[in-house]
Motif scaffolding. Structure first.
Motif, PDB file in Angstrom:
ATOM      1  N   THR A   2       4.898   5.618  -7.444  1.00 47.13           N
ATOM      2  CA  THR A   2       5.829   6.623  -6.967  1.00 47.13           C
ATOM      3  C   THR A   2       5.815   6.649  -5.438  1.00 47.13           C
ATOM      4  N   LEU A   3       6.770   7.349  -4.858  1.00 45.97           N
ATOM      5  CA  LEU A   3       6.805   7.505  -3.406  1.00 45.97           C
ATOM      6  C   LEU A   3       5.521   8.171  -2.917  1.00 45.97           C
ATOM      7  N   GLU A   4       5.065   9.185  -3.636  1.00 46.88           N
ATOM      8  CA  GLU A   4       3.852   9.906  -3.256  1.00 46.88           C
ATOM      9  C   GLU A   4       2.619   9.010  -3.306  1.00 46.88           C
ATOM     10  N   GLN A   5       2.606   8.033  -4.188  1.00 44.22           N
ATOM     11  CA  GLN A   5       1.499   7.080  -4.256  1.00 44.22           C
ATOM     12  C   GLN A   5       1.634   6.008  -3.176  1.00 44.22           C
ATOM     13  N   ALA A   6       2.868   5.602  -2.871  1.00 44.43           N
ATOM     14  CA  ALA A   6       3.115   4.517  -1.917  1.00 44.43           C
ATOM     15  C   ALA A   6       2.732   4.910  -0.490  1.00 44.43           C
ATOM     16  N   ILE A   7       3.015   6.125  -0.099  1.00 53.05           N
ATOM     17  CA  ILE A   7       2.801   6.539   1.298  1.00 53.05           C
ATOM     18  C   ILE A   7       1.351   6.336   1.742  1.00 53.05           C
ATOM     19  N   PRO A   8       0.340   6.846   1.031  1.00 50.25           N
ATOM     20  CA  PRO A   8      -1.038   6.611   1.500  1.00 50.25           C
ATOM     21  C   PRO A   8      -1.455   5.143   1.436  1.00 50.25           C
ATOM     22  N   ILE A   9      -0.896   4.382   0.504  1.00 45.13           N
ATOM     23  CA  ILE A   9      -1.200   2.949   0.435  1.00 45.13           C
ATOM     24  C   ILE A   9      -0.684   2.254   1.695  1.00 45.13           C
ATOM     25  N   ILE A  10       0.530   2.589   2.102  1.00 44.81           N
ATOM     26  CA  ILE A  10       1.122   2.006   3.310  1.00 44.81           C
ATOM     27  C   ILE A  10       0.352   2.462   4.547  1.00 44.81           C
ATOM     28  N   GLN A  11       0.014   3.741   4.610  1.00 42.40           N
ATOM     29  CA  GLN A  11      -0.756   4.254   5.747  1.00 42.40           C
ATOM     30  C   GLN A  11      -2.074   3.504   5.895  1.00 42.40           C
ATOM     31  N   LYS A  12      -2.766   3.300   4.794  1.00 42.06           N
ATOM     32  CA  LYS A  12      -4.049   2.596   4.821  1.00 42.06           C
ATOM     33  C   LYS A  12      -3.860   1.136   5.250  1.00 42.06           C
ATOM     34  N   ALA A  13      -2.824   0.487   4.739  1.00 38.01           N
ATOM     35  CA  ALA A  13      -2.551  -0.901   5.128  1.00 38.01           C
ATOM     36  C   ALA A  13      -2.255  -0.985   6.616  1.00 38.01           C
ATOM     37  N   CYS A  14      -1.489  -0.030   7.136  1.00 33.36           N
ATOM     38  CA  CYS A  14      -1.181  -0.023   8.573  1.00 33.36           C
ATOM     39  C   CYS A  14      -2.442   0.190   9.406  1.00 33.36           C
ATOM     40  N   GLN A  15      -3.332   1.062   8.957  1.00 34.72           N
ATOM     41  CA  GLN A  15      -4.594   1.274   9.669  1.00 34.72           C
ATOM     42  C   GLN A  15      -5.412  -0.020   9.707  1.00 34.72           C
ATOM     43  N   LYS A  16      -5.451  -0.732   8.586  1.00 37.76           N
ATOM     44  CA  LYS A  16      -6.188  -2.002   8.538  1.00 37.76           C
ATOM     45  C   LYS A  16      -5.533  -3.044   9.441  1.00 37.76           C
ATOM     46  N   MET A  17      -4.197  -3.097   9.430  1.00 33.87           N
ATOM     47  CA  MET A  17      -3.505  -4.052  10.298  1.00 33.87           C
ATOM     48  C   MET A  17      -3.790  -3.731  11.766  1.00 33.87           C
ATOM     49  N   ASN A  18      -3.772  -2.451  12.118  1.00 37.09           N
ATOM     50  CA  ASN A  18      -4.075  -2.050  13.497  1.00 37.09           C
ATOM     51  C   ASN A  18      -5.489  -2.466  13.889  1.00 37.09           C
ATOM     52  N   ARG A  19      -6.431  -2.233  13.004  1.00 39.99           N
ATOM     53  CA  ARG A  19      -7.826  -2.609  13.273  1.00 39.99           C
ATOM     54  C   ARG A  19      -7.945  -4.120  13.474  1.00 39.99           C
ATOM     55  N   ASP A  20      -7.329  -4.863  12.570  1.00 43.92           N
ATOM     56  CA  ASP A  20      -7.418  -6.321  12.650  1.00 43.92           C
ATOM     57  C   ASP A  20      -6.668  -6.875  13.863  1.00 43.92           C
ATOM     58  N   PHE A  21      -5.598  -6.219  14.243  1.00 43.10           N
ATOM     59  CA  PHE A  21      -4.793  -6.656  15.383  1.00 43.10           C
ATOM     60  C   PHE A  21      -5.440  -6.267  16.712  1.00 43.10           C
ATOM     61  N   GLY A  22      -6.279  -5.235  16.662  1.00 43.61           N
ATOM     62  CA  GLY A  22      -6.926  -4.769  17.887  1.00 43.61           C
ATOM     63  C   GLY A  22      -6.066  -3.792  18.667  1.00 43.61           C
ATOM     64  N   GLY A  23      -5.187  -3.107  18.003  1.00 42.77           N
ATOM     65  CA  GLY A  23      -4.272  -2.136  18.616  1.00 42.77           C
ATOM     66  C   GLY A  23      -3.176  -1.818  17.624  1.00 42.77           C
ATOM     67  N   THR A  24      -2.219  -1.057  18.061  1.00 40.17           N
ATOM     68  CA  THR A  24      -1.132  -0.670  17.166  1.00 40.17           C
ATOM     69  C   THR A  24      -0.208  -1.855  16.919  1.00 40.17           C
ATOM     70  N   LEU A  25      -0.113  -2.243  15.673  1.00 43.88           N
ATOM     71  CA  LEU A  25       0.767  -3.351  15.304  1.00 43.88           C
ATOM     72  C   LEU A  25       2.193  -2.843  15.096  1.00 43.88           C
ATOM     73  N   PHE A  26       2.361  -1.899  14.193  1.00 40.29           N
ATOM     74  CA  PHE A  26       3.673  -1.286  13.950  1.00 40.29           C
ATOM     75  C   PHE A  26       3.528   0.214  14.175  1.00 40.29           C
TER      76      PHE A  26
END
Length: 151
Positions: A2-26
């Protein structure tokens, strides 16, 4: 999912991408829905929601052009596209989240060309691929009428 389930999954993925990128990716992302031949904003995270809504078609033009060039606009759940021309507030990437839903990503400071020049992009890209795999196994299913504004 659901949308309610997708939002925290996307937020977590973005946090991981930022960490791996070494800054804000998106620094912005949005879930966009197609319904009745129109586009609607279902969820937005970022610094410029009103501007994103008003400028959506202009700011996604290069990404749409890339999608038409490579796949003629036909994508399956989990497919994604990047454009090197997404400089400034232009959209950089999208991921097909469900039958009628796309996740649009943007970095309002860097283009994908600049992002991919950072050697840490390859590590961050792995998390993007993980998110793609996640939606393949559990696509976003939006029910009912669109809740957000028309784009």
């Amino acid at each position: 999912m659901t949308l309610e389930q997708a939002i925290p999954i996307i937020q977590k993925a973005c946090q991981k991408m930022n960490r791996d990128f070494g800054g804000t990716l998106f620094d912005e992302w949005a879930i966009v829905r197609t319904a009745r031949g129109k586009l609607f904003l279902e969820h937005y995270e970022g610094p410029r929601r009103d501007e994103f809504i008003q400028q959506f078609h202009v700011e996604t033009a290069e990404l749409k052009s890339a999608s038409m060039a490579y796949h003629r606009g036909h994508y399956h759940v989990g497919d994604y596209e990047f454009t090197p021309d997404g400089a400034g507030s232009k959209a950089d990437a999208f991921l097909k989240m469900g039958m009628d839903a796309f996740l649009v990503f943007g970095n309002t400071r860097l283009s994908m060309k600049e992002i991919t020049q950072n050697p840490r992009w390859l590590k961050a890209q792995a998390e993007f691929a993980n998110l793609s795999e996640r939606v393949i196994s559990d696509p976003l299913a939006l029910s009912g009428s669109p809740q957000g504004p028309e784009l």
